[in-house]
Design an enzyme around this catalytic site. Structure first.
Site, mmCIF file in Angstrom:
data_model
loop_
_atom_site.group_PDB
_atom_site.id
_atom_site.type_symbol
_atom_site.label_atom_id
_atom_site.label_comp_id
_atom_site.label_asym_id
_atom_site.label_seq_id
_atom_site.Cartn_x
_atom_site.Cartn_y
_atom_site.Cartn_z
ATOM 1 N N ARG A 1 0.847 -1.187 0.000
ATOM 2 C CA ARG A 1 0.000 0.000 0.000
ATOM 3 C C ARG A 1 0.886 1.243 0.000
ATOM 4 N NH1 ARG A 1 -1.775 0.573 4.484
ATOM 5 N NH2 ARG A 1 -1.159 -1.361 5.500
ATOM 6 N N TYR B 1 -1.514 -3.546 -6.962
ATOM 7 C CA TYR B 1 -1.218 -4.377 -5.791
ATOM 8 C C TYR B 1 -2.276 -4.311 -4.686
ATOM 9 C CZ TYR B 1 1.409 -7.052 -2.504
ATOM 10 O OH TYR B 1 1.801 -8.053 -1.657
ATOM 11 N N GLY C 1 -4.069 -3.901 -1.419
ATOM 12 C CA GLY C 1 -4.953 -2.875 -0.883
ATOM 13 C C GLY C 1 -5.083 -1.629 -1.747
ATOM 14 N N HIS D 1 -10.238 -2.772 11.824
ATOM 15 C CA HIS D 1 -9.154 -3.588 11.272
ATOM 16 C C HIS D 1 -8.900 -4.741 12.253
ATOM 17 C CE1 HIS D 1 -4.736 -3.555 9.652
ATOM 18 N NE2 HIS D 1 -5.486 -4.370 8.970
ATOM 19 N N SER E 1 -1.049 -4.043 10.213
ATOM 20 C CA SER E 1 -0.739 -5.009 9.158
ATOM 21 C C SER E 1 0.593 -5.687 9.453
ATOM 22 C CB SER E 1 -0.633 -4.301 7.805
ATOM 23 O OG SER E 1 -1.866 -3.720 7.475
ATOM 24 N N THR F 1 -3.348 -12.837 11.215
ATOM 25 C CA THR F 1 -3.752 -14.100 10.591
ATOM 26 C C THR F 1 -3.338 -15.279 11.470
ATOM 27 O OG1 THR F 1 -3.458 -13.009 8.478
ATOM 28 C CG2 THR F 1 -3.689 -15.399 8.438
HETATM 29 O O1 SAT Z 1 -2.381 -4.624 0.845
HETATM 30 S S1 SAT Z 1 -3.427 -4.810 1.865
HETATM 31 O O2 SAT Z 1 -3.869 -3.539 2.395
HETATM 32 O O3 SAT Z 1 -4.562 -5.483 1.264
HETATM 33 C C1 SAT Z 1 -2.822 -5.787 3.109
HETATM 34 C C2 SAT Z 1 -2.486 -5.079 4.359
HETATM 35 O O4 SAT Z 1 -1.692 -4.148 4.354
HETATM 36 O O5 SAT Z 1 -3.013 -5.481 5.411
HETATM 37 MN MN MN Z 2 -4.783 -5.628 7.286
#
Ligand code: SAT
Ligand code: MN
Length: 611
Positions: free
Chosen positions: A82, A221, A223, A250, A272, A277
């Protein structure tokens, strides 16, 4: 606007909704693609587009015996994450964007981007992608239509969102829908050869919160391009949630089943690439406890008729950070991707057409790195990793072996605890329970983390990341805090989720992790559940209710007790040193910072003996 008759495929749309058709025609007129393709989310469409992507060199099909129906892609080296500095909230009033967002006047942004969009799909296909975030059976299905000139986006949206006949039927009704326009910004002149990963050096990821509209340009790409994800489900949805009294966060959603078969749902916010996960798919090491997964990235939370807060995951897939994922850290993610039907971006490609990344078991002798270079453990050590640190797997949630059966329930699941967490070497104890909702909001508002590779910029530097939402709040952060407080005020305090702050990443003097993490985090979840049940003790400290080591189930933990104790320590000096950082952060927010957040800070200072 009238349709441009020369654009193939614009006639006979499978959608009847006038506003959608007019918008598609208008965009086609501006961007001048060679053809328009109406996407239906079908298997036939997946097969056709993945084959086209293989033929174009964007995808490599993986060995079907190892990863059935799965594909590898490597992006342009400048299009790997991002781009927060190119992300804008174009509210009418700049005060509605606030310090955490870039702002530009909506009319000015539209003028700038319209010029970029003019002719930008020349030589390409405009895909019309109707999608739904969250279950299509929801009382209010959350619809969107993405227009994109990227087939990679289409197939990724197949995994990450609900698509198909039901969505098209809903779109023909009168439910609101979010227009989301995306272009790679890479027109093809006649005869010009395409590149594997078309994109543009100039990038804009733009949101018009009042219009509930998204415009994205220049990046293919994650996000930046899969506009149902962060753009819709967080930035636009957070503005909707503010106006309508709910929360778009989030957060992962997990289900915890105790040895007595009692069920609890937990939502947890981490920046992030901080292990959301892994936590969502946790395999607890303590006997009798079980986790099931409902989501790993985003939670939409509404109050139910019973006064409790219910969470729904708007997504249908996992877009997980690949490096570090392995049979120890996240066996369930490994099982999910092994079932195939997945896309892998910027990982390494093995000689036998499988994928590999740093941290995965079975390091190969030779791979093609994400940059397409020969890589072996020897030359890899000298320099570059084989997989980009923000490389990703994109895989259907339905394949997750521990998926909770209620994951698709339009009513969501009642949340008992909210966790905030970051990546901090010092200061923040392993777990800390807030005194109440307002104090929990303060914990979230002052959340801090060391920067990861998920966004462009310097890795490792500590930044405030309120509720792990700093790149995703679609309006003024001060108003966002006030919204959290209002949500709490409007609710029955006994029914609100309890709020906890966790830090799996605290380190000793020599840099070693004090807490083993991963499956062992189930021990912390157990303590949290026992707090809810009134069964676990904690010590009241200056920063909240923190357990001592003997209050956590440590049976079978191999780390020395001193380390666990150190991970739980509330170090008054470290906290005193944190105060100016929090003050600086609050000062930066300006007049929209709620007084209650100042009050919480003052109360904390008093408890720490800071004048
Ligand atoms: O690239 S994304 O925003 O989808 C993944 C993330 O940064 O959590
Ligand atoms: Mn995320």
């Amino acid at each position: 606007m009238t349709a441009v008759p020369t654009i193939q495929g614009l006639e006979n749309p499978p959608i009847g909704r006038r506003e959608v058709l007019d918008w598609v025609a208008e965009v086609a007129d501006l961007t001048t693609p060679d053809r328009v393709v109406w996407c239906d989310g079908s298997q036939e469409e997946w097969d056709r587009l993945t084959k086209e992507l293989v033929d174009a060199g964007t995808f490599v099909q993986l060995d079907p015996d190892k990863k059935p129906n799965s594909f590898y892609a490597a992006s342009d080296p400048d299009d790997v994450a991002r781009v927060e500095e190119r992300t804008y909230i174009c509210s009418v009033d700049p005060a509605d964007a606030g310090v955490t967002n870039n702002w530009m006047d909506p009319a000015e942004m539209k003028a700038t981007m319209t010029e970029l969009y003019r002719g930008c799909m020349r030589g390409r296909t405009l895909y019309v992608i109707p999608f739904c975030m969250g279950p299509t059976s929801a009382e209010r299905p959350m619809l969107g239509v993405e227009l994109s000139d990227s087939a990679y986006v289409v197939v990724s949206m197949h995994i990450m969102t609900r698509m198909g006949a039901e969505v098209q039927r809903l779109l023909d009704g009168d439910t609101d829908w979010v227009p989301a326009l995306h272009s790679l910004g890479a027109p093809l002149e006649p005869g010009q050869e395409d590149v594997r990963w078309p994109c543009n050096q100039t990038k804009y990821i733009t949101h018009f919160p009042e219009e509930r509209m998204i415009w994205s340009y220049g990046s293919g790409y994650g996000g930046n391009a899969l506009l149902g994800k962060k753009c819709y489900s967080l930035r636009i949805a957070s503005a909707m949630a503010r106006d309508e009294g709910w929360l778009a966060e989030h957060m992962l959603i997990l289900k915890l089943i105790s040895p007595e078969e009692k069920v609890y749902y937990v939502a947890a916010a981490f920046p992030s690439a901080c292990g959301k996960t892994n936590l969502a798919m946790l395999e607890p090491t303590i006997p009798g406890w079980k986790v099931e997964t409902l989501g790993d990235d985003i939670a939409w939370m509404h109050f139910g008729a019973d006064g409790r807060l219910y969470a729904v995951n708007p997504e249908a897939g996992f877009f997980g950070v690949a490096p570090g994922t392995n049979w120890k850290t996240n066996p369930n993610a490994m099982r999910t991707i092994e079932r195939g039907n997945s896309l892998f971006t910027n990982v390494a490609l093995t000689d036998d057409k499988d994928i590999w990344w740093e941290g995965m078991e079975g390091e190969p002798e030779h791979v093609l790195s994400w940059k397409g270079q020969d890589w072996s453990p020897a030359n890899g050590e000298a320099g570059q990793p084989a997989a980009h640190p923000n490389s990703r797997y994109c895989t259907p949630m339905s394949q997750c072996p521990i998926l909770a059966p209620e994951w698709d329930d339009p009513n969501g699941v009642p949340i008992s605890a909210i966790l905030f967490g970051g990546r901090r070497k010092t200061t923040i104890p392993l777990v800390n329970e807030s005194f109440d909702w307002q104090h929990g909001t303060f914990m979230g508002a002052t959340l801090s983390s060391e920067k990861t590779a998920a966004a462009a910029g310097a890795v490792g530097q500590v930044r405030r990341d309120p509720m792990a939402m700093i790149p995703f709040i679609g309006y003024n952060v001060g108003d966002y805090f006030q919204h959290w407080i209002d949500v709490g005020k409007g609710a029955d305090a006994d029914k609100l989720p309890r709020i906890f702050y966790v830090n799996w990443f605290r380190r000793g003097d020599d840099g070693r992790f004090l807490w083993p993490g991963f499956g062992e985090n189930g021990r912390v979840l157990k303590w949290i559940i026992q707090r809810l049940e009134g069964k676990a003790a904690a010590t009241e400290t200056a920063i909240g209710h923190v357990p001592t080591a003997d209050q956590i189930d440590l049976d079978g933990v191999s780390e020395p007790l001193e380390d666990i104790e150190a991970s739980l320590k509330v170090d008054i000096e470290e906290w005193r040193a944190e105060i100016p950082l929090i003050e600086e952060w609050f000062d930066s927010i300006g007049e929209k910072l709620p007084t209650s957040m100042r009050d919480e800070l003052e109360a904390l200072k008093q408890r720490l003996g800071v004048s």
